[in-house]
Write a protein that holds these residues in place. Sequence first.
Motif, PDB file in Angstrom:
ATOM      1  N   LEU A 127      20.919  73.007  -9.471  1.00 47.85           N
ATOM      2  CA  LEU A 127      19.937  73.919  -9.539  1.00 47.85           C
ATOM      3  C   LEU A 127      19.658  75.313 -10.480  1.00 47.85           C
ATOM      4  O   LEU A 127      19.090  75.763 -11.028  1.00 47.85           O
ATOM      5  N   LYS A 128      21.149  75.802 -11.364  1.00 50.20           N
ATOM      6  CA  LYS A 128      21.126  75.906 -12.243  1.00 50.20           C
ATOM      7  C   LYS A 128      20.013  75.702 -13.451  1.00 50.20           C
ATOM      8  O   LYS A 128      18.769  76.385 -13.744  1.00 50.20           O
ATOM      9  N   LEU A 129      20.514  74.155 -14.003  1.00 51.44           N
ATOM     10  CA  LEU A 129      19.306  73.869 -14.898  1.00 51.44           C
ATOM     11  C   LEU A 129      17.997  74.003 -14.670  1.00 51.44           C
ATOM     12  O   LEU A 129      17.213  74.549 -15.026  1.00 51.44           O
ATOM     13  N   ALA A 130      17.680  73.133 -13.022  1.00 51.52           N
ATOM     14  CA  ALA A 130      16.154  73.172 -12.651  1.00 51.52           C
ATOM     15  C   ALA A 130      15.488  74.621 -12.856  1.00 51.52           C
ATOM     16  O   ALA A 130      14.746  75.050 -12.710  1.00 51.52           O
ATOM     17  N   SER A 131      16.156  75.819 -12.144  1.00 49.06           N
ATOM     18  CA  SER A 131      15.551  76.625 -11.954  1.00 49.06           C
ATOM     19  C   SER A 131      15.091  77.094 -13.314  1.00 49.06           C
ATOM     20  O   SER A 131      14.084  78.397 -13.723  1.00 49.06           O
ATOM     21  N   LEU A 132      16.575  77.753 -13.987  1.00 50.47           N
ATOM     22  CA  LEU A 132      16.297  77.584 -16.204  1.00 50.47           C
ATOM     23  C   LEU A 132      14.850  77.269 -16.480  1.00 50.47           C
ATOM     24  O   LEU A 132      13.772  78.301 -16.916  1.00 50.47           O
ATOM     25  N   ILE A 133      14.418  76.262 -15.552  1.00 53.26           N
ATOM     26  CA  ILE A 133      13.647  75.707 -17.099  1.00 53.26           C
ATOM     27  C   ILE A 133      12.215  76.134 -16.363  1.00 53.26           C
ATOM     28  O   ILE A 133      11.133  76.250 -16.670  1.00 53.26           O
ATOM     29  N   SER A 134      11.936  76.841 -14.621  1.00 53.50           N
ATOM     30  CA  SER A 134      11.088  76.935 -14.124  1.00 53.50           C
ATOM     31  C   SER A 134      10.512  78.336 -14.252  1.00 53.50           C
ATOM     32  O   SER A 134       9.389  79.438 -13.954  1.00 53.50           O
ATOM     33  N   ILE A 135      11.484  78.886 -14.885  1.00 51.58           N
ATOM     34  CA  ILE A 135      11.372  80.799 -15.567  1.00 51.58           C
ATOM     35  C   ILE A 135      11.187  80.562 -16.674  1.00 51.58           C
ATOM     36  O   ILE A 135      10.912  79.969 -17.213  1.00 51.58           O
ATOM     37  N   ASN A 136       9.844  81.686 -16.438  1.00 50.19           N
ATOM     38  CA  ASN A 136       9.039  81.929 -17.615  1.00 50.19           C
ATOM     39  C   ASN A 136       9.604  82.559 -18.916  1.00 50.19           C
ATOM     40  O   ASN A 136      10.072  82.303 -20.013  1.00 50.19           O
ATOM     41  N   ASP A 137      10.278  83.913 -18.351  1.00 52.49           N
ATOM     42  CA  ASP A 137      11.570  84.787 -19.321  1.00 52.49           C
ATOM     43  C   ASP A 137      12.676  84.266 -19.365  1.00 52.49           C
ATOM     44  O   ASP A 137      13.596  84.573 -18.218  1.00 52.49           O
ATOM     45  N   VAL A 138      13.273  83.190 -19.943  1.00 52.72           N
ATOM     46  CA  VAL A 138      14.284  82.237 -19.620  1.00 52.72           C
ATOM     47  C   VAL A 138      16.040  83.826 -20.597  1.00 52.72           C
ATOM     48  O   VAL A 138      17.081  83.719 -19.829  1.00 52.72           O
ATOM     49  N   LEU A 139      15.503  84.409 -21.377  1.00 52.64           N
ATOM     50  CA  LEU A 139      15.778  85.061 -22.126  1.00 52.64           C
ATOM     51  C   LEU A 139      16.463  86.297 -21.140  1.00 52.64           C
ATOM     52  O   LEU A 139      18.092  86.764 -20.746  1.00 52.64           O
ATOM     53  N   ILE A 140      15.612  86.726 -20.781  1.00 46.85           N
ATOM     54  CA  ILE A 140      16.543  87.453 -19.529  1.00 46.85           C
ATOM     55  C   ILE A 140      16.847  87.436 -18.064  1.00 46.85           C
ATOM     56  O   ILE A 140      17.839  88.050 -17.451  1.00 46.85           O
ATOM     57  N   ALA A 141      16.942  86.317 -17.578  1.00 46.64           N
ATOM     58  CA  ALA A 141      17.230  85.375 -16.510  1.00 46.64           C
ATOM     59  C   ALA A 141      18.886  85.125 -16.910  1.00 46.64           C
ATOM     60  O   ALA A 141      19.199  85.467 -16.114  1.00 46.64           O
ATOM     61  N   LEU A 142      19.216  85.101 -18.589  1.00 49.96           N
ATOM     62  CA  LEU A 142      20.213  84.286 -18.271  1.00 49.96           C
ATOM     63  C   LEU A 142      21.047  85.692 -18.772  1.00 49.96           C
ATOM     64  O   LEU A 142      22.092  86.148 -18.174  1.00 49.96           O
ATOM     65  N   ILE A 143      20.719  87.068 -19.358  1.00 54.80           N
ATOM     66  CA  ILE A 143      21.466  88.061 -19.738  1.00 54.80           C
ATOM     67  C   ILE A 143      21.479  88.654 -18.086  1.00 54.80           C
ATOM     68  O   ILE A 143      23.005  89.204 -17.867  1.00 54.80           O
ATOM     69  N   ALA A 144      20.785  88.190 -17.291  1.00 54.66           N
ATOM     70  CA  ALA A 144      20.560  89.216 -15.743  1.00 54.66           C
ATOM     71  C   ALA A 144      21.472  88.590 -15.076  1.00 54.66           C
ATOM     72  O   ALA A 144      22.630  88.778 -14.539  1.00 54.66           O
ATOM     73  N   GLY A 145      21.045  87.172 -14.783  1.00 55.43           N
ATOM     74  CA  GLY A 145      22.173  85.757 -14.203  1.00 55.43           C
ATOM     75  C   GLY A 145      23.584  86.024 -14.471  1.00 55.43           C
ATOM     76  O   GLY A 145      24.162  86.439 -13.681  1.00 55.43           O
ATOM     77  N   HIS A 146      24.070  86.394 -15.670  1.00 55.56           N
ATOM     78  CA  HIS A 146      25.593  85.953 -15.976  1.00 55.56           C
ATOM     79  C   HIS A 146      25.942  87.362 -15.369  1.00 55.56           C
ATOM     80  O   HIS A 146      27.240  87.400 -15.081  1.00 55.56           O
ATOM     81  N   THR A 147      25.549  88.111 -15.677  1.00 58.15           N
ATOM     82  CA  THR A 147      26.131  90.101 -15.623  1.00 58.15           C
ATOM     83  C   THR A 147      25.978  90.389 -14.210  1.00 58.15           C
ATOM     84  O   THR A 147      27.057  90.638 -13.202  1.00 58.15           O
ATOM     85  N   LEU A 148      24.870  90.317 -13.147  1.00 57.14           N
ATOM     86  CA  LEU A 148      24.937  90.654 -12.506  1.00 57.14           C
ATOM     87  C   LEU A 148      25.466  89.984 -11.178  1.00 57.14           C
ATOM     88  O   LEU A 148      26.206  90.129 -10.320  1.00 57.14           O
ATOM     89  N   SER A 149      26.512  88.388 -11.229  1.00 56.07           N
ATOM     90  CA  SER A 149      27.051  87.678 -10.504  1.00 56.07           C
ATOM     91  C   SER A 149      28.668  88.040 -10.949  1.00 56.07           C
ATOM     92  O   SER A 149      28.886  87.815 -10.148  1.00 56.07           O
ATOM     93  N   ARG A 150      28.877  88.481 -11.934  1.00 54.89           N
ATOM     94  CA  ARG A 150      30.064  89.012 -12.162  1.00 54.89           C
ATOM     95  C   ARG A 150      30.626  90.187 -11.509  1.00 54.89           C
ATOM     96  O   ARG A 150      31.346  90.602 -11.063  1.00 54.89           O
ATOM     97  N   PHE A 151      29.065  90.841 -11.489  1.00 54.56           N
ATOM     98  CA  PHE A 151      28.909  92.564 -10.604  1.00 54.56           C
ATOM     99  C   PHE A 151      29.390  91.722  -9.234  1.00 54.56           C
ATOM    100  O   PHE A 151      30.072  92.422  -8.758  1.00 54.56           O
ATOM    101  N   VAL A 152      29.195  90.750  -8.643  1.00 52.38           N
ATOM    102  CA  VAL A 152      28.911  90.615  -7.633  1.00 52.38           C
ATOM    103  C   VAL A 152      30.628  90.211  -7.132  1.00 52.38           C
ATOM    104  O   VAL A 152      31.070  90.409  -5.984  1.00 52.38           O
ATOM    105  N   ALA A 153      31.189  89.118  -8.188  1.00 51.11           N
ATOM    106  CA  ALA A 153      32.696  89.180  -7.649  1.00 51.11           C
ATOM    107  C   ALA A 153      33.637  89.733  -7.735  1.00 51.11           C
ATOM    108  O   ALA A 153      34.503  90.248  -7.149  1.00 51.11           O
ATOM    109  N   VAL A 154      33.483  90.887  -8.716  1.00 53.19           N
ATOM    110  CA  VAL A 154      34.209  91.663  -9.323  1.00 53.19           C
ATOM    111  C   VAL A 154      34.247  92.588  -8.098  1.00 53.19           C
ATOM    112  O   VAL A 154      35.634  92.944  -7.443  1.00 53.19           O
TER     113      VAL A 154
END
Length: 254
Positions: A127-154
Amino acid sequence: MNALTRELHLFFNALTFFTRIPAPAWVKFGPDELNHASRYFPLAGLIIGLAAAALYAIFALLFPATIAVLLSTGGILLLTGGFHEDGLADLCDGFGGGWTPQQTLEIMKDSRLGSYGALGLIIVLGLKLASLISINDVLIALIAGHTLSRFVAVSLIHTDSYVQLDRLSKVRPLASNMSRTELLIATAPALACLFLLPGYSVLAVITALLLLRLYLCRLFRRRLGGYTGDCLGATQQLAEVAVYLVLCLPLGQL
């Protein structure tokens, strides 16, 4: 030790726990530092997200987007040692094969990968790979995804209880409690990442993460009575995927 120096110690404790990035020799490591390092989980996630974005940008100059996403993902797995992915696999094995809290925790402590864990990893990574390929701005998606997901966990550390039966687990959380002040510190990188997203997609991302968090909290409480280190890792992985999936939707498309 002054306040700034202590915060630097805590930051490097979090960074070296989650990644293979070395810390300066003067950094102090110990149970107390680890217990209070949770405030910097999202900041460590931001650094990991920036690394993922940089890798993608470099590989995209040489290869098609699909290959660049695969190579970037592989690079981050090397950087983090697959730390959260391991937690996801353990949770899938435990929740898939366990009937009681004790049995579930025993399965989660087993270092061997079972069928439920393998299937969980395949689905989530796919799902990660398929969704990232479908996003226009992968750079912003990666930054937001890694940061927000760790906030949810913490955030689970602040609101939920650490399962005491998990004391011997091979993957233990950095902290078993988190103050309101520490949570506010952890919120800053997450808020900064929300400003990177288009205004119409922010609400969709927040809604998806809140619903996911609500579901996982209820699941962990019902099955275990609280969270474990593996629960935090699985939460991070699922939240990261949730961000990417929302950004694939027409409303959230970057």
